[in-house]
Design a protein around this motif. Structure first.
Motif, PDB file in Angstrom:
ATOM      1  N   VAL A 429      32.525 -57.624 -19.793  1.00  0.00           N
ATOM      2  CA  VAL A 429      33.473 -58.584 -19.193  1.00  0.00           C
ATOM      3  C   VAL A 429      33.140 -58.794 -17.726  1.00  0.00           C
ATOM      4  O   VAL A 429      33.160 -59.928 -17.215  1.00  0.00           O
ATOM      5  N   THR A 430      32.822 -57.707 -17.025  1.00  0.00           N
ATOM      6  CA  THR A 430      32.472 -57.818 -15.618  1.00  0.00           C
ATOM      7  C   THR A 430      31.203 -58.638 -15.433  1.00  0.00           C
ATOM      8  O   THR A 430      31.076 -59.391 -14.458  1.00  0.00           O
ATOM      9  N   ALA A 431      30.254 -58.514 -16.353  1.00  0.00           N
ATOM     10  CA  ALA A 431      29.035 -59.319 -16.283  1.00  0.00           C
ATOM     11  C   ALA A 431      29.360 -60.809 -16.366  1.00  0.00           C
ATOM     12  O   ALA A 431      28.795 -61.629 -15.627  1.00  0.00           O
ATOM     13  N   GLY A 432      30.284 -61.157 -17.264  1.00  0.00           N
ATOM     14  CA  GLY A 432      30.707 -62.560 -17.346  1.00  0.00           C
ATOM     15  C   GLY A 432      31.411 -63.026 -16.091  1.00  0.00           C
ATOM     16  O   GLY A 432      31.173 -64.143 -15.600  1.00  0.00           O
ATOM     17  N   THR A 434      30.955 -61.825 -13.097  1.00  0.00           N
ATOM     18  CA  THR A 434      29.951 -61.915 -12.035  1.00  0.00           C
ATOM     19  C   THR A 434      29.285 -63.277 -12.048  1.00  0.00           C
ATOM     20  O   THR A 434      29.146 -63.940 -11.007  1.00  0.00           O
ATOM     21  N   ALA A 435      28.851 -63.704 -13.222  1.00  0.00           N
ATOM     22  CA  ALA A 435      28.220 -65.020 -13.332  1.00  0.00           C
ATOM     23  C   ALA A 435      29.194 -66.128 -12.950  1.00  0.00           C
ATOM     24  O   ALA A 435      28.824 -67.101 -12.273  1.00  0.00           O
ATOM     25  N   PHE A 436      30.461 -65.968 -13.346  1.00  0.00           N
ATOM     26  CA  PHE A 436      31.462 -66.993 -13.055  1.00  0.00           C
ATOM     27  C   PHE A 436      31.697 -67.139 -11.551  1.00  0.00           C
ATOM     28  O   PHE A 436      31.640 -68.243 -11.004  1.00  0.00           O
ATOM     29  N   TYR A 437      31.962 -66.014 -10.844  1.00  0.00           N
ATOM     30  CA  TYR A 437      32.276 -66.159  -9.418  1.00  0.00           C
ATOM     31  C   TYR A 437      31.054 -66.545  -8.593  1.00  0.00           C
ATOM     32  O   TYR A 437      31.185 -67.207  -7.564  1.00  0.00           O
ATOM     33  N   MET A 438      29.848 -66.160  -9.049  1.00  0.00           N
ATOM     34  CA  MET A 438      28.656 -66.563  -8.300  1.00  0.00           C
ATOM     35  C   MET A 438      28.425 -68.063  -8.414  1.00  0.00           C
ATOM     36  O   MET A 438      28.060 -68.724  -7.431  1.00  0.00           O
ATOM     37  N   PHE A 439      28.654 -68.625  -9.585  1.00  0.00           N
ATOM     38  CA  PHE A 439      28.431 -70.067  -9.714  1.00  0.00           C
ATOM     39  C   PHE A 439      29.640 -70.865  -9.265  1.00  0.00           C
ATOM     40  O   PHE A 439      29.502 -72.060  -8.978  1.00  0.00           O
ATOM     41  N   ARG A 440      30.785 -70.259  -9.192  1.00  0.00           N
ATOM     42  CA  ARG A 440      31.901 -70.872  -8.456  1.00  0.00           C
ATOM     43  C   ARG A 440      31.500 -71.047  -6.998  1.00  0.00           C
ATOM     44  O   ARG A 440      31.663 -72.127  -6.412  1.00  0.00           O
ATOM     45  N   LEU A 515      22.372 -58.859 -26.115  1.00  0.00           N
ATOM     46  CA  LEU A 515      22.747 -60.215 -26.529  1.00  0.00           C
ATOM     47  C   LEU A 515      24.151 -60.570 -26.047  1.00  0.00           C
ATOM     48  O   LEU A 515      24.391 -61.681 -25.560  1.00  0.00           O
ATOM     49  N   ILE A 516      25.080 -59.619 -26.155  1.00  0.00           N
ATOM     50  CA  ILE A 516      26.450 -59.870 -25.704  1.00  0.00           C
ATOM     51  C   ILE A 516      26.501 -60.069 -24.196  1.00  0.00           C
ATOM     52  O   ILE A 516      27.122 -61.016 -23.688  1.00  0.00           O
ATOM     53  N   GLY A 517      25.838 -59.174 -23.449  1.00  0.00           N
ATOM     54  CA  GLY A 517      25.827 -59.285 -22.000  1.00  0.00           C
ATOM     55  C   GLY A 517      25.206 -60.584 -21.530  1.00  0.00           C
ATOM     56  O   GLY A 517      25.724 -61.252 -20.625  1.00  0.00           O
ATOM     57  N   THR A 518      24.098 -60.972 -22.149  1.00  0.00           N
ATOM     58  CA  THR A 518      23.426 -62.220 -21.767  1.00  0.00           C
ATOM     59  C   THR A 518      24.284 -63.425 -22.115  1.00  0.00           C
ATOM     60  O   THR A 518      24.405 -64.378 -21.311  1.00  0.00           O
ATOM     61  N   ALA A 519      24.903 -63.402 -23.300  1.00  0.00           N
ATOM     62  CA  ALA A 519      25.743 -64.528 -23.710  1.00  0.00           C
ATOM     63  C   ALA A 519      26.926 -64.705 -22.766  1.00  0.00           C
ATOM     64  O   ALA A 519      27.239 -65.839 -22.336  1.00  0.00           O
ATOM     65  N   LEU A 520      27.597 -63.607 -22.390  1.00  0.00           N
ATOM     66  CA  LEU A 520      28.728 -63.698 -21.477  1.00  0.00           C
ATOM     67  C   LEU A 520      28.275 -64.187 -20.099  1.00  0.00           C
ATOM     68  O   LEU A 520      28.989 -64.944 -19.427  1.00  0.00           O
ATOM     69  N   GLY A 521      27.075 -63.767 -19.678  1.00  0.00           N
ATOM     70  CA  GLY A 521      26.548 -64.252 -18.411  1.00  0.00           C
ATOM     71  C   GLY A 521      26.312 -65.754 -18.424  1.00  0.00           C
ATOM     72  O   GLY A 521      26.656 -66.465 -17.473  1.00  0.00           O
ATOM     73  N   LEU A 522      25.739 -66.255 -19.497  1.00  0.00           N
ATOM     74  CA  LEU A 522      25.479 -67.699 -19.609  1.00  0.00           C
ATOM     75  C   LEU A 522      26.783 -68.493 -19.659  1.00  0.00           C
ATOM     76  O   LEU A 522      26.892 -69.570 -19.053  1.00  0.00           O
ATOM     77  N   ALA A 526      27.960 -71.333 -16.837  1.00  0.00           N
ATOM     78  CA  ALA A 526      28.389 -72.692 -17.192  1.00  0.00           C
ATOM     79  C   ALA A 526      29.824 -72.957 -16.727  1.00  0.00           C
ATOM     80  O   ALA A 526      30.123 -74.022 -16.162  1.00  0.00           O
ATOM     81  N   ALA A 527      30.708 -71.979 -16.941  1.00  0.00           N
ATOM     82  CA  ALA A 527      32.107 -72.164 -16.552  1.00  0.00           C
ATOM     83  C   ALA A 527      32.240 -72.305 -15.039  1.00  0.00           C
ATOM     84  O   ALA A 527      32.949 -73.193 -14.540  1.00  0.00           O
ATOM     85  N   GLY A 528      31.578 -71.452 -14.294  1.00  0.00           N
ATOM     86  CA  GLY A 528      31.660 -71.522 -12.840  1.00  0.00           C
ATOM     87  C   GLY A 528      31.115 -72.824 -12.293  1.00  0.00           C
ATOM     88  O   GLY A 528      31.696 -73.414 -11.360  1.00  0.00           O
ATOM     89  N   TYR A 529      30.031 -73.303 -12.874  1.00  0.00           N
ATOM     90  CA  TYR A 529      29.412 -74.531 -12.369  1.00  0.00           C
ATOM     91  C   TYR A 529      30.277 -75.762 -12.682  1.00  0.00           C
ATOM     92  O   TYR A 529      30.615 -76.547 -11.780  1.00  0.00           O
ATOM     93  N   PHE A 530      30.637 -75.924 -13.916  1.00  0.00           N
ATOM     94  CA  PHE A 530      31.333 -77.151 -14.309  1.00  0.00           C
ATOM     95  C   PHE A 530      32.786 -77.184 -13.833  1.00  0.00           C
ATOM     96  O   PHE A 530      33.336 -78.271 -13.602  1.00  0.00           O
ATOM     97  N   MET A 531      33.419 -76.042 -13.682  1.00  0.00           N
ATOM     98  CA  MET A 531      34.815 -76.023 -13.235  1.00  0.00           C
ATOM     99  C   MET A 531      34.956 -76.326 -11.746  1.00  0.00           C
ATOM    100  O   MET A 531      35.983 -76.858 -11.313  1.00  0.00           O
TER     101      MET A 531
END
Length: 631
Positions: A429-432, A434-440, A515-522, A526-531
């Protein structure tokens, strides 16, 4: 190894002394040459360790006997193995790039401030090298305290600045906070060393580790052995230095220092000291069973800090909370026994986090030191190099496939998947997040349109002396993981550490955890960028109750203020100062002075210049001596 020791330590010490004592008389170019040249020499020294370590085990290199008291002997000696080699390369290599960047970033300072800054930087790296190269807990503690002192000096570098609009603190206050909070952790480190001395009679790493294998099983306190308590006390030091909960509060405020300082503290030095200490002491933590505490504190910190990064509006503040979160990942890894994986993430984190901070500094340099991301936007066209390098770092920390963070973060998740599903779930969850706030952050700063055209109108790319380090770090962030780590155990990094972490098990890299960690990161990317790519300042400001909780940092600082700071201030002013200091201590001094004054007033009557008085005093004294003798 004498040449290596000279290259590692002497130039940095001379650089700090030259710039610190006479730097105000130097031109900036001379101060920069001394500061950068010193760290370049240290990096060259670190490179000379590679062939020596690859050629076989190198004995500890003793310089002199430092302490010899009773049965305790401590030498000023340095350890040359693959772990210290890797740390020396990371510390000096990344610090060299930061020093070069600082030449451009700090160019607005006068000669005195410029030379003082490089003196502090050199001393900081010198202390960190003492920490990672020392062969005993005591020498490690010397470096431990050295980086604490230098962090205080560098965070408070602009000590005469007051609080800026939107800031919760100011440099002098932030420096004091960092110093005090770290002293709490350092007290634990001291207690840990005392227990080791009492139990094993030594502080030398090899001697303590060998003795620990036959450590007594008898409980010392609350059903736990001396070794367990020693590890817990040492880990308290790591909690302070590596900003784990509940001693994390100093690190976000440390952003009050110049941006090169933020990169130095957060990427290659200081905060990684706690991770290194646990990895270096892996024998003790494995034998004591204290690793569970370490792992849970680490993974809780990772999630806790990630939520605050999601809500922060301060550019460097987001990166600060990100550092706390990534340190939590490393601490969780070494707590679970994945020491090599934790050290691998320490290395890749040094690449992309240094790059993130230096890119942030490039943006702040162009925007007159304004760090509120709600006023930014649309900078990709005005700062193309900063934009591209920041994107590379954001992808790397998000675990994008085949970039550096992908190899190290997923190695930790894969290990957690086999050890503890609860820790794995929190880590994923934290990996997801991380990707979200960085692309925010990436989207708000670089994409869309400017939210404050007056601020961004004249923004421009930074000079070459600042962008070249960005490009080098971007290259390391992109290819460093594959080049150094490879898949599973195939990389040279893991091969080198086999001699230190004997028999450490590495899980299969390609498994559901990866696979789970990578999927949550992707998904987070996407969520951080488009939102956030087109959000206005007003939309950014809106928040529900949960986001408001994160934005207010869970009110931990306010809790400490009311539960600790205010009561201590009240106790100091009403009791400790008024009763003990002023009443007891000052009173005792004043009474002693009054007694001496009274005695002098009496005795001065004997000094009247009359010979009869002196004869009478002599006679009385003689009679008194005779009486004493007779009695």
């Amino acid at each position: 190894m004498n040449l290596t020791i000279i290259l590692l330590f002497l130039p940095l010490l001379l650089g700090a002394l030259l710039n610190g004592i006479a730097g105000a008389k130097f031109k900036k170019s001379v101060s920069a040459l001394i500061g950068v040249g010193a760290i370049a020499a240290a990096f060259a020294g670190a490179l000379t360790i590679i062939p020596a370590v690859n050629g076989g085990n190198v004995d500890d290199q003793a310089v002199w006997t430092w302490i010899s008291a009773g049965g305790l002997t401590v030498q000023a000696a340095f350890k040359f193995d693959s772990l210290s080699m890797i740390m020396a390369l990371i510390v000096t290599g990344v610090s060299l790039l930061i020093h070069i960047y600082a030449v451009g970033y700090m160019n607005h300072e006068d000669e005195r401030g410029f030379s003082r800054f490089f003196a502090y930087l050199n001393l900081f790296v010198f202390s960190m090298l003492i920490l990672v190269m020392g062969n005993s807990f005591l020498l490690m503690f010397v470096g431990w305290e050295g980086v604490g002192l230098c962090s205080y000096l560098l965070i408070g570098f602009w000590y005469d600045r007051e609080r800026k609009e939107g800031d919760s603190t100011w440099p002098a206050e932030a420096a004091k906070k960092a110093f005090i909070v770290n002293r709490i952790g350092d007290f634990g480190f001291l207690i840990g060393m005392f227990i080791l001395i009492a139990t094993f009679g030594s502080l030398n790493f090899d001697a303590v580790f060998d003795a620990a294998k036959g450590a007594p099983d008898a409980p010392l306190f609350l059903g736990q052995t001396p070794l367990w308590w020693a590890c817990v006390a040492l880990f308290l030091g790591a909690v302070g230095k590596s900003a784990q909960i509940p001693l994390h509060v100093w690190l976000p405020d440390a952003m009050q220092g110049p941006t090169p300082v933020s990169a130095l503290i957060h990427a290659a030095t200081m905060v990684t000291a706690g991770v290194y200490m646990v990895a270096r002491s892996h024998v003790l933590f494995d034998l004591s069973g204290a690793g569970g505490i370490v792992a849970w504190v680490g993974i809780a910190t990772a999630l806790f800090a990630a939520t605050m990064a999601v809500a922060s509006f301060d550019f460097k503040g987001v990166l600060a909370y990100s550092t706390i979160s990534q340190l939590g990942y490393m601490i969780a890894a070494v707590g679970m026994g994945a020491y090599a994986a934790g050290m691998a993430h320490l290395m890749t984190h040094a690449f992309f986090k240094a790059l993130l901070f230096l890119a942030a500094g490039s943006v702040l340099h162009a925007l007159h030191d304004v760090g509120d991301i709600r006023r930014m936007g649309g900078l990709r066209g005005k700062m193309p190099i900063t934009f591209a390098t920041f994107l590379a770092a954001a992808l790397a920390i998000s675990g994008f496939p085949l970039l550096s963070g992908f190899f190290s973060k997923d190695a930790i998740l894969v290990y957690a998947y086999e050890q503890s599903m609860a820790i794995f779930a929190i880590g994923a969850v934290t990996a997801g997040l991380t990707a979200f706030y960085m692309f925010r952050l990436f989207s708000v700063v670089f994409m869309g349109e400017s939210r404050d055209k007056d601020l961004t109108e004249h923004a421009h790319e930074s000079p070459l002396v600042m962008t070249i380090p960005l490009i080098v770090l971007a290259a390391l962030s992109v290819v460093g993981g594959f080049a150094f780590l490879g898949f599973g155990e195939s990389g040279p990094f893991y091969k080198a550490l086999e001699s230190v972490f004997h028999g450490e098990h590495h899980a299969s890299f390609f498994n559901p955890a990866m696979l789970i960690g990578t999927a949550l990161g992707l998904v987070g990317i996407a969520a951080g960028y488009f939102m956030y790519k087109d959000k206005s300042a007003e939309d950014l400001q809106r928040a529900n109750a949960l986001v408001q909780l994160w934005r207010n940092k869970y009110w931990v600082d306010e809790l400490y203020d009311r539960a600790v700071v205010r009561p201590l201030k009240w106790l100091s002013s009403s009791a400790l100062w008024r009763v003990i200091d002023k009443g007891l201590i000052d009173g005792a001094v004043n009474v002693a002075g009054a007694l001496m004054n009274a005695a002098g007033s009496i005795l001065r009557f004997t000094q009247n210049g009359m010979i009869q008085t002196y004869a009478a005093v002599i006679f009385a004294g003689a009679v008194l001596l005779v009486l004493i003798r007779l009695l």
